[in-house]
Scaffold this motif. Structure first.
Motif, PDB file in Angstrom:
ATOM      1  N   HIS A 166       1.123  -1.102  -0.072  1.00  0.00           N
ATOM      2  CA  HIS A 166      -0.025   0.151   0.021  1.00  0.00           C
ATOM      3  C   HIS A 166       0.849   1.452  -0.149  1.00  0.00           C
ATOM      4  N   SER A 167       0.870   2.035  -0.886  1.00  0.00           N
ATOM      5  CA  SER A 167       1.464   3.355  -0.911  1.00  0.00           C
ATOM      6  C   SER A 167       1.025   4.573  -1.488  1.00  0.00           C
ATOM      7  N   TYR A 168       1.576   5.710  -1.135  1.00  0.00           N
ATOM      8  CA  TYR A 168       0.958   7.021  -1.315  1.00  0.00           C
ATOM      9  C   TYR A 168       2.322   7.825  -2.132  1.00  0.00           C
ATOM     10  N   PHE A 169       1.796   8.474  -3.161  1.00  0.00           N
ATOM     11  CA  PHE A 169       2.719   9.480  -3.782  1.00  0.00           C
ATOM     12  C   PHE A 169       2.584  10.638  -3.269  1.00  0.00           C
ATOM     13  N   ILE A 170       3.721  11.227  -2.466  1.00  0.00           N
ATOM     14  CA  ILE A 170       3.453  12.413  -1.714  1.00  0.00           C
ATOM     15  C   ILE A 170       4.117  13.750  -2.404  1.00  0.00           C
ATOM     16  N   SER A 212       2.756  -2.160 -13.502  1.00  0.00           N
ATOM     17  CA  SER A 212       1.275  -1.955 -12.990  1.00  0.00           C
ATOM     18  C   SER A 212       0.902  -0.412 -13.281  1.00  0.00           C
ATOM     19  N   ASP A 213       1.839   0.353 -13.183  1.00  0.00           N
ATOM     20  CA  ASP A 213       1.511   1.965 -13.221  1.00  0.00           C
ATOM     21  C   ASP A 213       1.469   2.465 -14.564  1.00  0.00           C
ATOM     22  N   SER A 222      -0.263   9.894 -10.174  1.00  0.00           N
ATOM     23  CA  SER A 222      -0.754   8.968  -9.403  1.00  0.00           C
ATOM     24  C   SER A 222      -0.644   9.453  -7.893  1.00  0.00           C
ATOM     25  N   LEU A 223      -1.920   9.066  -7.155  1.00  0.00           N
ATOM     26  CA  LEU A 223      -1.936   9.379  -5.665  1.00  0.00           C
ATOM     27  C   LEU A 223      -1.583   8.534  -4.659  1.00  0.00           C
ATOM     28  N   LEU A 272      -4.829  11.578  -9.639  1.00  0.00           N
ATOM     29  CA  LEU A 272      -5.238  12.926  -9.787  1.00  0.00           C
ATOM     30  C   LEU A 272      -5.597  13.368 -11.399  1.00  0.00           C
ATOM     31  N   LEU A 273      -6.773  13.849 -11.803  1.00  0.00           N
ATOM     32  CA  LEU A 273      -7.031  14.129 -13.123  1.00  0.00           C
ATOM     33  C   LEU A 273      -7.612  15.317 -13.286  1.00  0.00           C
TER      34      LEU A 273
END
Length: 310
Positions: free
Chosen positions: A87-91, A227-228, A252-253, A305-306
């Motif tokens: 599980h990850s977040y792009f900060i 996958s991204d 990516s968020l 985010l779009l």
């Protein structure tokens, strides 16, 4: 030459190799560069350093930082425990011109499960965070959803052929070296936009474009990297827009993956993606990876985010 470029050259990345019909490098030399990219330098017991390709765009590709962070976590876990989820977040956007430092926190080492947390840092600030869980292999209940009925990958055009005539509009990202062989089953989003909004679905065959070493963690990290690549396509086709061709800005968020069964990332897998919702300048996409034998090997969920610039 930038610091990242010097570090990449020092890592021994080859600069020659076969070219697609559009002049973009692909094949084993480019895949070897990806493998080298994922082979992090160990600075301390729980601290690692990675670099970005010299030809990176203005920010680090999300799949790269996710793959590198997972490598850092995996390097602190016994090899018999395989990653089953992340599980990850792009900060913050990553700067490809400077190295990325990965700091690993050894959260827990239990009887069956191991938990790690990784923070990717540049200039003293976190740009990405990841939590990953590893499990010792054990038997249990087994079932899965069936694989969609789709054409075989060798009957479909490669990426360069499918994108002919569109690459100039798609910008620099479309001309980066391609370590992943990609074949669209559904109409590619840059072509789908010509016919207007469509079903929120994207299906592509993928595989590492060459031979990978026999390293389970490496295969998982290559899949995380891949996958991204096309996941948000399922959102774009629903609205008849595409990067570079329309005024769409995206990033990516967060990104989550669950790994269900063993696989090789240098063999064909179907990436079946769909978007259940988009709102508030954000879009949600889900993906399922099926091996060519029909086995469901991984599930992905990402919010992106779009923004459409009027």
């Amino acid at each position: 030459m930038t610091e990242a470029a010097r570090a990449a050259a020092a890592a021994g990345f080859p600069t020659e190799g076969p070219l697609d019909t559009d002049g973009v490098p692909h094949g084993q030399p480019v895949l070897d560069r990806l493998v080298a990219l994922l082979d992090l330098e160990r600075i301390e017991e729980n601290i690692f350093r990675g670099v970005s390709p010299a030809e990176s765009p203005v920010r680090v590709f999300g799949g790269q930082v996710a793959g590198q962070a997972l490598v850092a976590a995996g390097r602190t876990v016994p090899p018999e425990r395989r990653v089953h989820s992340l599980h990850s977040y792009f900060i913050r956007p990553g700067d490809p011109r400077i190295p990325i430092v990965y700091e690993v926190d050894r959260i827990r080492d239990g009887r069956s499960f191991t938990t790690r947390r990784v923070v990717a840092v540049q200039r003293g600030k976190a740009i990405f965070s990841l939590s990953a869980s590893f499990q010792s292999e054990e038997p249990g209940m087994d079932h899965q959803e069936p694989m969609p009925d789709v054409p075989a990958p060798d009957t479909l055009p490669d990426y360069a052929t499918a994108a002919e005539g569109y690459l100039d509009k798609a910008g620099a990202m479309a001309r980066l070296p391609r370590p992943i062989d990609l074949r669209y089953v559904t109409t590619p989003p840059w072509k789908a936009r010509d016919s207007g909004p469509a079903e929120a679905r994207s299906q592509v065959w993928m595989r590492a474009d060459g031979k990978l070493p026999d390293d389970d963690l490496l295969h998982v990290c290559v899949l995380a990297y891949a996958s991204d690549m096309t996941l948000l396509d399922s959102i774009l086709v629903r609205h008849g827009v595409y990067w570079g061709t329309d005024n769409v800005l995206g990033a990516s968020l967060d990104h989550a993956m669950w790994f269900h069964r063993r696989f090789r990332a240098d063999e064909w897998f179907l990436y079946d993606c769909a978007s259940p919702s988009a709102s508030g300048a954000r879009g949600l996409a889900t993906g399922r990876f099926f091996g060519a034998d029909g086995e469901l090997v991984a599930t992905v969920v990402q919010e992106g985010l779009l923004r459409v610039i009027k």
